[in-house]
Scaffold this motif. Structure first.
Motif, mmCIF file in Angstrom:
data_model
loop_
_atom_site.group_PDB
_atom_site.id
_atom_site.type_symbol
_atom_site.label_atom_id
_atom_site.label_comp_id
_atom_site.label_asym_id
_atom_site.label_seq_id
_atom_site.Cartn_x
_atom_site.Cartn_y
_atom_site.Cartn_z
ATOM 1 N N UNK A 33 0.845 -1.195 0.000
ATOM 2 C CA UNK A 33 0.000 0.000 0.000
ATOM 3 C C UNK A 33 0.877 1.241 0.000
ATOM 4 N N UNK A 34 0.622 2.136 -0.946
ATOM 5 C CA UNK A 34 1.324 3.413 -1.014
ATOM 6 C C UNK A 34 1.035 4.236 0.230
ATOM 7 N N UNK A 35 1.907 5.207 0.474
ATOM 8 C CA UNK A 35 1.690 6.107 1.594
ATOM 9 C C UNK A 35 0.349 6.803 1.484
ATOM 10 N N UNK A 36 -0.408 6.741 2.566
ATOM 11 C CA UNK A 36 -1.717 7.389 2.634
ATOM 12 C C UNK A 36 -1.609 8.606 3.545
ATOM 13 N N UNK A 37 -2.224 9.675 3.122
ATOM 14 C CA UNK A 37 -2.184 10.932 3.871
ATOM 15 C C UNK A 37 -3.600 11.351 4.233
ATOM 16 N N UNK A 38 -3.686 12.334 5.087
ATOM 17 C CA UNK A 38 -4.979 12.854 5.522
ATOM 18 C C UNK A 38 -5.462 13.933 4.586
ATOM 19 N N UNK A 39 -5.890 13.507 3.408
ATOM 20 C CA UNK A 39 -6.326 14.470 2.404
ATOM 21 C C UNK A 39 -7.840 14.591 2.381
ATOM 22 N N UNK A 81 6.713 11.495 9.570
ATOM 23 C CA UNK A 81 6.254 12.560 10.468
ATOM 24 C C UNK A 81 7.114 13.806 10.264
ATOM 25 N N UNK A 82 6.473 14.958 10.124
ATOM 26 C CA UNK A 82 7.232 16.197 9.975
ATOM 27 C C UNK A 82 7.741 16.735 11.303
ATOM 28 N N UNK A 83 7.148 16.325 12.418
ATOM 29 C CA UNK A 83 7.606 16.737 13.749
ATOM 30 C C UNK A 83 7.296 15.613 14.731
ATOM 31 N N UNK A 84 8.056 14.510 14.664
ATOM 32 C CA UNK A 84 7.726 13.313 15.438
ATOM 33 C C UNK A 84 7.536 13.563 16.930
ATOM 34 N N UNK A 85 8.390 14.356 17.522
ATOM 35 C CA UNK A 85 8.306 14.569 18.970
ATOM 36 C C UNK A 85 6.967 15.175 19.377
ATOM 37 N N UNK A 86 6.479 16.144 18.624
ATOM 38 C CA UNK A 86 5.205 16.783 18.942
ATOM 39 C C UNK A 86 4.000 15.966 18.488
ATOM 40 N N UNK A 87 4.173 15.119 17.471
ATOM 41 C CA UNK A 87 3.048 14.434 16.849
ATOM 42 C C UNK A 87 2.803 13.031 17.366
ATOM 43 N N UNK A 88 3.799 12.414 17.983
ATOM 44 C CA UNK A 88 3.719 10.993 18.307
ATOM 45 C C UNK A 88 2.536 10.629 19.198
ATOM 46 N N UNK A 89 2.242 11.437 20.179
ATOM 47 C CA UNK A 89 1.125 11.126 21.086
ATOM 48 C C UNK A 89 -0.201 11.041 20.313
ATOM 49 N N UNK A 90 -0.435 11.976 19.419
ATOM 50 C CA UNK A 90 -1.658 11.969 18.614
ATOM 51 C C UNK A 90 -1.703 10.748 17.699
ATOM 52 N N UNK A 91 -0.585 10.469 17.045
ATOM 53 C CA UNK A 91 -0.518 9.319 16.136
ATOM 54 C C UNK A 91 -0.761 8.022 16.901
ATOM 55 N N UNK A 92 -0.145 7.879 18.062
ATOM 56 C CA UNK A 92 -0.296 6.649 18.837
ATOM 57 C C UNK A 92 -1.736 6.459 19.321
ATOM 58 N N UNK A 110 9.568 7.499 10.735
ATOM 59 C CA UNK A 110 10.662 8.278 10.168
ATOM 60 C C UNK A 110 10.315 9.761 10.211
ATOM 61 N N UNK A 111 11.219 10.559 10.733
ATOM 62 C CA UNK A 111 11.066 12.006 10.719
ATOM 63 C C UNK A 111 11.522 12.553 9.380
ATOM 64 N N UNK A 112 10.712 13.403 8.780
ATOM 65 C CA UNK A 112 11.027 13.978 7.472
ATOM 66 C C UNK A 112 10.806 15.487 7.515
ATOM 67 N N UNK A 113 11.303 16.178 6.520
ATOM 68 C CA UNK A 113 11.118 17.627 6.474
ATOM 69 C C UNK A 113 10.027 18.060 5.514
ATOM 70 N N UNK A 114 9.567 17.141 4.647
ATOM 71 C CA UNK A 114 8.584 17.549 3.640
ATOM 72 C C UNK A 114 7.712 16.371 3.237
ATOM 73 N N UNK A 115 6.404 16.593 3.209
ATOM 74 C CA UNK A 115 5.431 15.593 2.751
ATOM 75 C C UNK A 115 4.385 16.245 1.849
ATOM 76 N N UNK A 116 4.819 17.084 0.949
ATOM 77 C CA UNK A 116 3.934 17.733 -0.030
ATOM 78 C C UNK A 116 2.762 18.454 0.637
ATOM 79 N N UNK A 117 3.041 19.137 1.747
ATOM 80 C CA UNK A 117 2.007 19.905 2.431
ATOM 81 C C UNK A 117 1.320 19.147 3.553
#
Length: 133
Positions: A33-39, A81-92, A110-117
């Motif tokens: 499955x390709x990466x799915x985003x919250x679009x 994740x563009x900001x894993x430290x701040x986002x992890x609780x919500x994701x979990x 994986x922490x990344x700097x860009x996910x197309x918005x």
């Protein structure tokens, strides 16, 4: 070479055509499955992060269901994740609602700097259920 066996959910969103990719490909007894985003339906990012994560999981669930799978069939997860430290609780919290109890699939975050918005993306490999005749 055999043609790719693409899987598309019933409610196909605009990103598949815009970025020219299939939501999932069946190969043998595996589903990639390709990466799915919250679009949103038009392909734009949901601005509220918690809602974006829920939509990404909902989009993933739709793709799995289109292939005859569920989260129970998922064996490997990669999340971005563009900001894993701040986002992890919500994701979990969303993960616990969707994936449930142990045993859990393998998971690499994986922490990344860009996910197309977008701020979160999730991709999986699932085992396709055996076909019964």
């Amino acid at each position: 070479m055999t043609k790719r066996d693409a899987v598309f959910p019933a409610n196909r969103h605009a990103l598949y055509d815009l970025h020219q990719y299939s939501p999932a490909i069946r190969s043998g007894d595996l589903l990639f499955v390709s990466g799915q985003v919250g679009s949103r339906d038009d392909g734009s990012p949901e601005p509220d992060f918690a809602r974006q994560v829920k939509l990404a999981f909902a989009n993933l669930r739709d793709v799995l269901q289109a292939a005859g799978c569920s989260f129970d069939d998922v064996v490997d997860v990669t999340s971005f994740h563009t900001d894993p430290e701040k986002q992890l609780e919500t994701v979990m919290a969303v993960r616990a609602q969707e994936i449930g109890e142990a045993p859990w699939p393998t998971w690499t975050a994986i922490g990344v700097t860009w996910l197309a918005g977008f701020d979160f993306e999730i991709k999986v490999i699932a085992r396709l259920p055996a076909k019964t005749n």
